[in-house]
Every structure is written in structure tokens, then in C-alpha cells.
Design an enzyme around this catalytic site. Structure first.
Site, short mmCIF file in Angstrom:
data_model
loop_
_atom_site.label_atom_id
_atom_site.label_comp_id
_atom_site.label_asym_id
_atom_site.label_seq_id
_atom_site.Cartn_x
_atom_site.Cartn_y
_atom_site.Cartn_z
CG HIS A 17 16.53 14.00 -7.93
ND1 HIS A 17 15.56 14.41 -8.82
CD2 HIS A 17 16.15 14.48 -6.72
CE1 HIS A 17 14.63 15.09 -8.16
NE2 HIS A 17 14.97 15.15 -6.90
CG HIS A 40 7.77 19.52 -2.18
ND1 HIS A 40 8.05 18.80 -1.05
CD2 HIS A 40 8.93 19.56 -2.88
CE1 HIS A 40 9.32 18.42 -1.06
NE2 HIS A 40 9.87 18.86 -2.16
CD GLU A 96 20.98 23.73 -0.21
OE1 GLU A 96 21.62 23.55 0.83
OE2 GLU A 96 20.03 23.00 -0.56
#
Length: 774
Positions: free
Chosen positions: A656, A709, A620
Site C-alpha cells: 500500500h 483524510h 517519499e
């Protein structure tokens, strides 16, 4: 237009505004709707009320032109897919039956259909739903929502500017739909998409919109000549429409580079550019192309992504230079204020002097208005504001909170030996196999288990003094025992304690480290109805005492199976905080890494043999421009290795990552030198496993087989199929079986069944490999 008249015409605006409300009213209404406790009409009423309230806040602050169309029930890219009719085939029946339920099915999936893939919005922690397109995609305009929200603002007597994701960015964010032949490029659909945008623009013009903003943040990335040509063609075609509003093309998050001359020449009426941080290079680039003498320039001089007060005098200097480069200069945030909390004034627990360093969305709008007044009327009109701003900036610079000599001395003393394990991976792997004695295809989870209402109530009761520490800790201990008992019964091999004592994977640690500030109301949308409260990294970082050892050691004491210690890595601690802007990120990362290194050492010393250091933000935070990436990855991977480099060879280090495009950073993943990595892979159909294999990744990996999700419960057969696809890329002796991410947001009934199916699938595949079921 002269510079003087450009200054006199300066107006204040923003690209977008937080959606949730001061008390997360939108989240509560949407989740109530999902549970059947809130009607569709009540949900729409809550949403409309929030829009009115936020527009009125902007207008009352002095914002001249309010954004419309930036509000969303879930995600603005998903809204764009609806606007252009790009509904995946598997969702069309649900959308046709009920548009709202179909919308949420695309976002979250249901037991019948899988959702759209989700990934990060550029280098932010906001997640968007990835459009699925193919050669057979047929676009169709649906401007109803955009028109309706513009009319809502107009009915309040406000000047609205509809904000749309631009067509080039929309296509560049898209992926080929499942089943589409390899090699298809969504950008080839541009000529098919542009007439749909033309129709939407015409509808907005007919509704009375003078200006429409088309967001093109993808153009701040490195773009090929073909992609730049596509942008030129898009804005030539849209700019020469006869029935259209004025077009403002917006970019943000970085400098425009080669796209700037393309947009400067395009027949559009204005550009919105970012002039903060790395994007400050836009100033020189704008001068190099001769400025925008016939266009409106919306100058993003107030940082829309961080929470520190603006240096008003510096911004006025930038704006003064820009006056000579554009026909008209308006003042704005650098990007949507979606990425910051709503109101710093609500933070009653932060020292008042420190609070004066902070600017959330409402404070940023005040800064924008002040700058617009100073530009139009001269600095004499804002003398008091400038004096207060100088004092606040000086207070922060001089504060003891920001500098700790001991922390700085320790960081300066780090050596190369500190950032490397004592043995190569092959030797470590052998030592870990001997020590842990795990089966082939070992099963585990990512860390968190459901945060029930009872747990949240217990934390609230402790804060309010309704229960004592002893009662609270017994509640936590009981939850840990329950989580461990379930995992043992289900047959999971490496257990977690479930993190019942933790509020958030960054906030929990930030509250125990020096140099961090926590907020009570600083909520920011991460995706859908998931909101986080990023802590504020204000000063030098150290760890006064162990943070996780007590509960991890307790969990290990009640089971014979290995229990993972769970930590958040240094890059993610930075990325999911509002980070200090007064020193290089690399320096801050090293400080955080040293604090976490102490925690890792204490976990190992207390009997923890498996330690997971999560770095979901590594991808990110990757700079948007390739030229900036090597330096970032060097310090980011070093910070991880500094965190983990001191453990014994037989201690297994996990990491992770989730919901990002990992192909760009496979070498960096390798450079982390973790023994095991788990990654999101369920929605992307094991793409990351193929990317690891193509790179020749030599260590163990767990590509996720359960999309957490979505409320869908994956069947054992579905998980088995994903596992077998994973085995096509990763050999069985290096493949782990795990969900995509932590289970905090899910409910216990779905978690139980999903994990039982995961273990069943692992045993099925394991039995087929060994010839016997286990």
C-alpha cells in the site's frame, strides 16, 4: 568584509520551529474547535500563546533572529494560498462566510465540498495542501497574518524574520485546477504572482521587518532551463523593488546545482544553504561560483531533519571555509525544525548516556548558538562544549547497541534467490484465485479501523498499571470481534483485524525490534493535527519474537473469510523513523527486511493467506535529484522483495502507498513484484490508475475510492463513478475496491456509512460487468 569581521558578525538563527507545543496543545485546541468545544477566540489565544512561548525559548537559548510566519493551523503552503488569494472556486463562499472555517474546509473538506489534494513535502513525511491554479486564477495579496505575527514578535522585543514560501516553489508545487485543459503549467502565472509578493514584502517592510526569508526548496531539484530562467526573473524583479526588506532566499534538503549561480547573481541580499548530508556539495559549488562576497550566507550546518547530535568540530571546519566565501556568515539549522520533536530533555525513559546522543529542536538551537559563539570568538570560548561533544560522539561509536555481529553476518549472507518469489506472477495469480476464490472487484480496507477513545484509554491504563494484561487483552479481542462482525455484515471480501492493539504503524513494530528506541514525547507533525512519534533507529535490527501473529491468527479463527496480515515495510520503517547516520541506508534496510521476513514466514505458517506489507514511504524517500534515484530504488525494492520473497505462490502479497506523486516510481512499483497494490486516488481523481495503465502494470491494483483524510462521507454514486473511472485504466479482473488509506483517524459513524457505500458501489459495478447483481 574580511573573514575576521564576518566571523565577529556571526549570528544564530533557525528557519522554523515545531508548532504543536510540548503537550500538543495546538492539536487539542484545533480538534476541540472542530467539535464545537473550543471557540475561535480560544483557539487563536492558544495559538498566540504557543508562538510567544516558542519565540521566547529561542531567544532564551541565544537565537538572535527568530522566524515568524512559519506557524500554521494546518499547513504553510495552504497559508501561502490564502496569502496570495488562490482560493479554489468551490471554497470561496465558505471562506467569505467565515475565514477560519473556510480555511479548514480547504484543508479537510466537508460534506458540501472536497478538500485540496494533499501530498508529501519533498522527501519528508510532512504533507502539504496542493495549490489549484488555472489560466483564470486571479491573485490578490492578503498579508494580514504575516504582518500580525511579525508584530507579535516585535512586541516581545525580539528581532523577527518573516518566512514565506517563495513564488517559484509555490508555483512548482501547484497543480492545474479540476477542469483546466491539459498542458497548463502553473509556472506561467509567475508574472501575475510577483506583484502580489511585492505587495506582501512592502507590507512587511512597513511593519518594520528588516529581513524576509523566501523559501525555494524546489530549486534543489532538477530544473529545466525555463524554470531556472523563471527563478532568475523572479528574483531580479523582487530584488530590484525599491520598497522592500532585505531578501534571504533559502533552499534545503539537497544541493542547489544549476540554481546556485542563478541565485548568486540575483540582486538579493542573502542566501540560506544546506550543508548537511547530500547538500554538503553546496560547499564546493559555492566556491566554484566565486562565493557570495557581497551577500549574507546563512549556513545550515545543524541537521534539521534528524535527531543525532552535531559533530561540532566538523561543523566549525565547514564554517571556517565558508568565512572566505561570503560577506557575512550566520549559523542555522539546515531547514525548519518542524521535522524534529521539541525537546529531548523530556525523554525520561531513555538511558541517560544514550540520551546524550540526541538533539531535538531545543538542543539543536543550543548547538547553533554554540557554533556561532565558537565562530565569532574562537574555539577557546567553547572548550567545554567541544570536549563534551567529542565524548558523546565517541560513546555512540563504541556502544554495543549499534553493532550486532549475528545481524551483520545474516545480512551479508543474503543471496539473489532470497529476493525473488519462487514462481512468476502469472502462476501465482492462478494459484491465489484458486485458493482465495474472491469475486470480481474484491473489496477490502487498508488495515486500521478507528482508534476510539476507549482503546487509547485501555492502553494508557495498562501502561499505568490500572488494569492487568488479561483485562487489556480481552478488550482487544472484543474490538477485533466487533470489527470483523461489521466487515462481514457490510459484505467486505478480504477482512482486516483493525489493529486495535497498535499505537502507530511504525512505532508498534519498532517497540518489538532490537536496535530501536521509542520516545514518549517525540511528536512530529505529519499533516494538520496528525502527529506521530518517529522511533529512533539507533543500532542493528533483529526480531526477538513474532510481533503480529497472535492477533492476526485470532482474527482468522473467528471468521471464514480471509484476514490480511498487516506489516509495515522496510523502507517505511526507515523513512518514518529517525534513522542512524553511521552506515548506508541500504545496509539498515536489509537488516529491517530480514526481521520482517521472519514475521511474514510466521504469519504464513499460522494460516494467513493474504499479507500486506505497506510501503507508503517508497516515493517519499525518493532522492530529489534524478542522478541519485537509481541506486536508491535498487536497494529499496530489493528490501521489499527480501521481506516477501520466501512465501508460497498461493500466498497473496499486498502493498500500500498513499499521498505521493506515484508517476515517478511506477517502474519501481512494478519491481516490488507484489501481487496487489492499493494506492491513494480519490483526491487525485484516479490519476494513479492512468499512470499504472500507461506503464503497462501487469498486476492487481486498488486505486482508492474513499478519501479518509476528510470527514466527508462519499455517497455510493460518487464511489461508483470513481470505480468506473478506474475501470477505464485497469481491467476488472485486476481491479480491487478499497479506501485510500487506513481508517485509524476517522470515527465509527462515518466509517460505517462510507464502507457500506463502498460495498454497494462495488456490487453495482460488478453486477453491470457480469450482467447480474451480487
Amino acid at each position: 568584509m574580511t573573514s575576521k569581521s564576518a566571523a565577529a558578525a556571526a549570528r544564530a538563527t533557525v528557519h522554523g520551529y515545531p508548532r504543536q507545543g510540548q503537550h500538543r496543545e495546538l492539536k487539542k485546541a484545533i480538534e476541540g474547535y472542530w467539535k464545537g468545544q473550543v471557540t475561535a477566540d480560544a483557539l487563536r489565544g492558544t495559538a498566540a500563546g504557543l508562538r510567544r512561548r516558542h519565540w521566547q525559548q529561542l531567544a532564551d537559548a541565544g537565537i538572535d533572529e527568530v522566524p515568524t510566519g512559519d506557524f500554521s493551523y494546518y499547513d504553510h503552503v495552504l497559508d501561502t494560498s490564502v496569502m496570495v488569494g488562490a482560493i479554489p472556486a468551490r471554497h470561496r463562499d465558505a471562506v467569505a462566510a467565515d475565514a477560519l472555517d473556510g480555511y479548514f474546509a480547504m484543508a479537510r473538506g466537508n460534506q458540501e465540498v472536497a478538500p485540496l489534494e494533499m501530498t508529501k513535502w519533498f522527501d519528508t513525511n510532512y504533507h502539504y495542501l496542493v495549490p489549484e491554479l488555472g489560466p483564470d486564477t486571479v491573485f490578490a495579496a492578503d498579508s494580514a497574518r504575516q504582518v500580525a505575527e511579525f508584530k507579535e514578535a516585535a512586541a516581545l522585543g525580539l528581532t523577527g524574520r518573516p518566512v514565506l514560501v517563495g513564488p517559484v516553489t509555490y508555483l512548482l508545487l501547484a497543480k492545474p485546477a479540476p477542469g483546466v485543459a491539459a498542458g497548463f503549467e502553473p509556472l506561467t502565472l509567475l508574472d501575475r504572482l510577483l506583484p502580489v509578493y511585492a505587495e506582501v514584502l512592502a507590507d512587511l517592510r512597513a511593519a518594520g521587518a528588516e529581513w524576509v526569508q523566501l523559501d525555494e526548496p524546489a530549486l534543489v531539484q532538477d530544473r529545466t532551463p525555463a524554470e531556472l530562467n523563471a527563478a532568475a526573473r523572479a528574483y531580479r524583479d523582487l530584488g530590484t523593488l525599491t520598497d522592500r526588506p532585505k531578501l534571504l532566499v533559502a533552499s534545503y534538503f539537497d544541493r542547489l546545482g544549476d540554481a546556485l549561480p542563478v541565485l548568486a547573481k540575483a540582486p538579493v541580499d542573502g542566501l540560506a544553504l544546506d550543508f548537511t548530508d547530500a547538500a554538503a556539495a553546496n560547499l564546493d559549488a559555492l566556491a566554484a561560483v566565486g562565493g557570495l562576497p557581497d551577500k549574507r550566507l546563512v549556513a545550515g550546518v545543524v541537521n534539521g531533519r534528524n535527531i543525532w547530535i552535531n559533530d561540532l568540530e566538523r561543523s566549525l571546519s565547514t564554517l571556517g571555509t565558508l568565512l572566505g566565501l561570503a560577506g557575512r556568515v550566520d549559523i542555522a539549522s539546515s531547514c525548519s525544525l518542524l521535522h524534529v520533536p521539541l525537546d529531548a530533555a523530556a525523554e525520561r525513559d531513555i538511558d541517560p548516556q544514550v540520551a546524550r546522543w540526541l538533539a531535538f529542536a531545543r538542543q539543536k538551537t543550543a548547538e547553533i548558538v554554540t557554533l556561532a559563539r565558537g565562530l565569532a570568538q574562537g574555539t577557546g570560548a567553547i572548550t567545554a562544549e567541544l570536549a563534551a561533544n567529542r565524548a558523546d560522539l565517541a560513546s555512540r561509536t563504541a556502544s554495543a547497541l549499534t553493532r550486532d555481529p549475528a545481524v551483520r553476518a545474516r545480512a551479508a549472507a543474503v543471496t539473489d534467490a532470497d529476493v525473488h518469489r519462487s514462481a512468476p506472477y502469472a502462476d501465482r495469480a492462478a494459484a491465489q484465485r484458486s485458493h482465495l476464490r474472491l469475486p470480481l472487484l474484491p473489496t477490502t480496507t487498508i488495515g486500521s479501523f478507528p482508534q476510539t477513545a476507549e482503546l487509547r484509554t485501555a492502553r494508557a491504563d495498562l501502561r499505568a498499571g490500572r488494569i492487568g494484561t488479561d483485562a487489556y487483552e480481552e478488550r482487544i479481542a472484543a474490538e477485533i470481534r466487533e470489527v470483523l462482525a461489521f466487515q462481514e455484515k457490510a459484505g467486505i471480501d478480504v477482512l482486516v483485524h483493525g489493529e486495535p492493539e497498535r499505537n502507530d504503524m511504525v512505532q508498534y513494530f519498532a517497540e518489538q525490534l532490537t536496535g530501536y528506541l521509542a520516545t514518549r514525547h517525540g511528536w512530529v507533525q505529519s499533516y494538520g493535527t496528525r502527529y506521530v512519534r518517529p522511533p529512533i533507529l539507533a543500532g542493528d535490527i533483529s526480531r526477538p519474537e513474532p510481533m503480529t501473529v497472535r492477533w492476526t491468527a485470532y482474527a482468522q479463527s473467528v471468521t471464514d473469510r480471509p484476514v490480511k496480515g498487516m506489516l509495515t515495510g522496510p523502507v517505511t520503517m526507515l523513512a518514518w523513523s529517525f534513522v542512524r547516520d553511521d552506515q548506508p541506508l541500504a545496509d539498515t534496510a536489509r537488516q529491517v527486511a530480514l526481521a520482517l521476513r521472519d514475521e511474514v514466514g510466521d504469519l504464513e505458517a499460522n494460516g494467513t493467506s493474504v499479507i500486506q506489507v505497506d510501503e507508503p514511504a517508497l516515493r517519499e524517500t525518493l532522492p530529489l535529484r534524478a542522478a541519485d534515484r537509481a541506486a536508491y530504488l535498487a536497494w529499496a525494492t530489493e528490501a521489499f522483495r527480501l521481506t516477501t520473497g520466501g512465501v508460497r505462490p498461493d500466498t497473496q502479497i499486498h502493498t500500500h502507498m498513499c499521498y505521493a506523486e506515484f508517476g515517478d516510481i511506477v517502474q519501481a512499483i512494478d519491481d516490488l513484484d507484489a501481487d496487489v497494490i492499493s494506492l491513494e486516488a480519490a483526491r487525485s481523481h484516479m490519476q494513479v490508475a492512468r499512470e499504472l495503465a500507461s506503464h503497462g502494470y501487469p498486476r492487481e491494483a486498488g486505486p482508492g475510492v474513499y478519501d479518509i483524510h476528510s470527514p466527508r462521507i462519499p455517497g455510493a454514486d460518487e464511489v461508483t463513478a470513481l470505480l468506473r473511472k478506474g475501470l477505464e485504466a485497469i481491467p476488472p479482473e485486476r481491479l480491487w475496491v478499497n479506501p485510500d488509506c487506513g481508517l485509524k483517524t476517522r470515527g465509527w459513524p462515518e466509517v460505517r456509512t462510507s464502507l457500506e457505500n463502498l460495498v454497494t458501489a462495488a456490487r453495482t459495478v460488478r453486477g453491470g460487468l457480469s450482467g447480474t447483481a451480487s
